[in-house]
Each structure stands twice: as structure tokens, then as C-alpha cells.
Design an enzyme around this catalytic site. Structure first.
Site, PDB file in Angstrom:
ATOM      1  N   LYS A  68       0.813  -1.191   0.000  1.00 33.81           N
ATOM      2  CA  LYS A  68       0.000   0.000   0.000  1.00 33.81           C
ATOM      3  C   LYS A  68       0.856   1.255   0.000  1.00 33.81           C
ATOM      4  CE  LYS A  68      -3.528  -2.156   2.927  1.00 33.81           C
ATOM      5  NZ  LYS A  68      -4.207  -2.045   4.252  1.00 33.81           N
ATOM      6  N   GLU A 134       8.053   1.889  -5.862  1.00 33.57           N
ATOM      7  CA  GLU A 134       8.114   1.449  -4.456  1.00 33.57           C
ATOM      8  C   GLU A 134       8.271   2.660  -3.545  1.00 33.57           C
ATOM      9  OE1 GLU A 134       7.534  -0.455  -2.089  1.00 33.57           O
ATOM     10  OE2 GLU A 134       8.981  -2.104  -2.125  1.00 33.57           O
ATOM     11  N   ASP A 135       7.767   2.561  -2.318  1.00 39.72           N
ATOM     12  CA  ASP A 135       7.904   3.681  -1.379  1.00 39.72           C
ATOM     13  C   ASP A 135       9.294   3.714  -0.758  1.00 39.72           C
ATOM     14  OD1 ASP A 135       7.452   1.367   0.082  1.00 39.72           O
ATOM     15  OD2 ASP A 135       5.990   2.254   1.440  1.00 39.72           O
ATOM     16  N   ASP A 138      14.594  -0.839   2.189  1.00 37.15           N
ATOM     17  CA  ASP A 138      15.235  -0.900   3.504  1.00 37.15           C
ATOM     18  C   ASP A 138      16.430  -1.855   3.425  1.00 37.15           C
ATOM     19  OD1 ASP A 138      15.871  -1.378   6.216  1.00 37.15           O
ATOM     20  OD2 ASP A 138      13.854  -0.826   6.845  1.00 37.15           O
ATOM     21  N   GLY A 140      16.627  -4.231   1.188  1.00 35.68           N
ATOM     22  CA  GLY A 140      16.797  -4.542  -0.227  1.00 35.68           C
ATOM     23  C   GLY A 140      16.371  -5.955  -0.577  1.00 35.68           C
ATOM     24  N   THR A 142      13.470  -7.554  -0.139  1.00 32.72           N
ATOM     25  CA  THR A 142      12.159  -7.652  -0.776  1.00 32.72           C
ATOM     26  C   THR A 142      12.277  -7.379  -2.271  1.00 32.72           C
ATOM     27  OG1 THR A 142      11.115  -6.887   1.259  1.00 32.72           O
ATOM     28  CG2 THR A 142       9.784  -6.789  -0.733  1.00 32.72           C
ATOM     29  N   LYS A 166      16.811   3.580   2.500  1.00 29.46           N
ATOM     30  CA  LYS A 166      17.321   3.738   3.853  1.00 29.46           C
ATOM     31  C   LYS A 166      18.776   3.309   3.930  1.00 29.46           C
ATOM     32  CE  LYS A 166      14.099   2.835   7.192  1.00 29.46           C
ATOM     33  NZ  LYS A 166      13.471   2.163   8.364  1.00 29.46           N
ATOM     34  N   PHE A 187      12.910   4.852  11.617  1.00 26.14           N
ATOM     35  CA  PHE A 187      11.604   4.473  11.083  1.00 26.14           C
ATOM     36  C   PHE A 187      10.824   5.727  10.718  1.00 26.14           C
ATOM     37  CE2 PHE A 187       7.585   2.454  10.461  1.00 26.14           C
ATOM     38  CZ  PHE A 187       7.965   1.246   9.904  1.00 26.14           C
ATOM     39  N   ASP A 194       3.534   3.671   6.386  1.00 31.74           N
ATOM     40  CA  ASP A 194       2.791   3.400   7.615  1.00 31.74           C
ATOM     41  C   ASP A 194       3.631   2.758   8.699  1.00 31.74           C
ATOM     42  OD1 ASP A 194       3.065   0.828   6.292  1.00 31.74           O
ATOM     43  OD2 ASP A 194       1.592   0.098   7.736  1.00 31.74           O
TER      44      ASP A 194
END
Ligand code: HPA
Ligand code: MG
Length: 219
Positions: A68, A134-135, A138, A140, A142, A166, A187, A194
Site C-alpha cells: 500500500k 516502491e515507497d 530498507d 533490499g 524484498t 534507507k 523508522f 505506515d
């Protein structure tokens, strides 16, 4: 392709005080600072969209929005890419959109497990130029896993644009083709990013505080 220039938000960057911006009152107590104001995100997206439109001249592509967290970035990026395209003498050709959901996050930890949902038959991606939107990258893992998976379905090309990357000590070294901002290993929430489904309704990208982690943490 455009050399990947991006904005580096340094480790020392303090961001901005919450009361210098408009923050939804229901979140004020649970945030530390504003790290990247929404206006700066929009300005950066304007340039990313120009670079992407120029790289895809005569190359119709499918934007693959990772839900999301990527929904706002994808919508705003595509709006600006389309604006570039309709004002360009060297347009891209048709831009289509598809949506996927990947599950690999529980609280702040990566579980390393990837599940792809949202497209019934990934074979429909064969022969297409894919732009994964992608947002945040982190560790990498995924994205690396997703790229391996997608390549099995023989797309013509695959590129990745991520709004944030990140500086994670657990990074596997993966870097997307287009990057909005490189951010410290904290974070962040807001602009559809989210924390357990909270803070998507926050326009600026902010650092969550300890109180917020407790209040909205998985019970
Ligand atoms: N914020 C939101 N989602 C995330 C983050 C983050 O900092 N890192 C990985 N997923
Ligand atoms: Mg994401």
C-alpha cells in the site's frame, strides 16, 4: 539512462519541528520531527518524472505500483510523468498501471519472506517494460526477491523507482535505478508510509517517537 542523482538526508539532519508545519492533531504526540516535508517530496517527484519520461522515449511501459505504501508516490509520479509526456515532442507511448502487494514486514523487522498478490497471472507482464514503483527500500531483500521472481515472466525490461532508500546496516547492497531520497536508518512514516497501518494519512514524512511505537505497535 539518467545517472542516478538523489537527495541525501544526512545522519545529522534534524529535520524540522512539528509545530513549523500542519500535522494532524491525532498524531502530534506520537511523532519526533518532520524529516521530509510533503512539498519537497513533490518537487523531487517533478524531477524524477522528467528523468523517467526522457529515459522511456518511444518505450511504452507499465508502472507496477507496490501497495500500500507506494500508492501516493505512484499516483503523484504518474501524474507528473503524464504531464511531461503530453508536453513532449518525444513521448513514451502508452503508460499502463498495475498493482501488486508484497507482504514481508511485521513491525519494524523484515521477515525475509515474500508473497506477491494482486495480479492473477504474472504472465501478462511478458514483453513489457516494467517500472516498479516502491515507497522505500530498507534491507533490499524484498526488491531483490521481487526482481528475481518477475524476470521469470520474461518482461522486456525492468527498472525500479523508489522514493526512499534507507541507509540500513542490514542492506544487501541493492540500489534502485531511480531514487528520491536516501534517508537515515530511522523508522519514517507519512506520505502513505505506515507503521502498522497508521500514519498513512499524514502528508509529511516524519520520524515516529517512542510513544508512537508503543501506541501503534502490534499488541
Ligand atoms: N517506514 C515505513 N515502512 C518501512 C520503513 C519505514 O521506515 N522501512 C521499511 N518499511
Ligand atoms: Mg514498500
Amino acid at each position: 539512462m539518467h545517472p542516478c542523482k538523489y537527495i541525501i538526508v544526512s545522519e545529522e539532519e534534524e529535520g524540522y519541528p512539528l509545530d513549523a508545519f500542519c500535522i494532524p492533531s491525532h498524531y502530534e504526540a506520537y511523532l519526533e520531527r518532520v524529516l521530509v516535508p510533503c512539498g519537497l517530496i513533490m518537487d523531487r517527484i517533478e524531477r524524477l518524472s522528467r528523468d523517467i519520461a526522457q529515459d522511456y522515449v518511444n518505450q511504452p511501459f507499465t508502472a507496477l505500483c507496490v501497495l500500500k505504501g507506494g500508492y501516493k508516490f505512484c499516483a503523484d509520479l504518474l501524474d507528473k510523468i503524464k504531464q511531461n509526456v503530453r508536453n513532449s515532442e518525444n513521448p513514451t507511448g502508452v503508460i499502463s498501471v498495475d498493482f501488486i502487494r508484497l507482504k514481508s514486514y511485521v513491525n519494524e523487522e523484515s521477515t525475509g519472506k515474500l508473497k506477491v498478490m494482486g495480479i492473477d497471472n504474472l504472465s501478462t507482464l511478458a514483453g513489457r517494460n516494467l517500472l516498479i514503483v516502491e515507497d522505500i527500500i530498507d534491507t533490499g531483500f524484498t526488491m531483490s526477491n521481487l526482481l528475481v521472481l518477475l524476470k521469470e515472466f520474461k518482461p522486456k525490461s525492468v527498472r525500479v523507482v523508489s522514493l526512499f532508500v534507507k541507509r540500513s546496516p542490514n542492506s544487501n547492497g541493492y540500489k534502485p535505478d531511480y531514487i528520491g531520497f536516501e534517508v537515515p536508518n530511522k523508522f519514517i512514516v507519512g506520505y502513505a508510509l505506515d507503521y502498522n497501518e497508521y500514519f498513512r494519512d499524514l502528508n509529511h514524512v516524519c520520524i515516529i517517537n517512542e510513544k508512537g511505537k508503543v501506541k501503534y505497535g502490534k499488541k
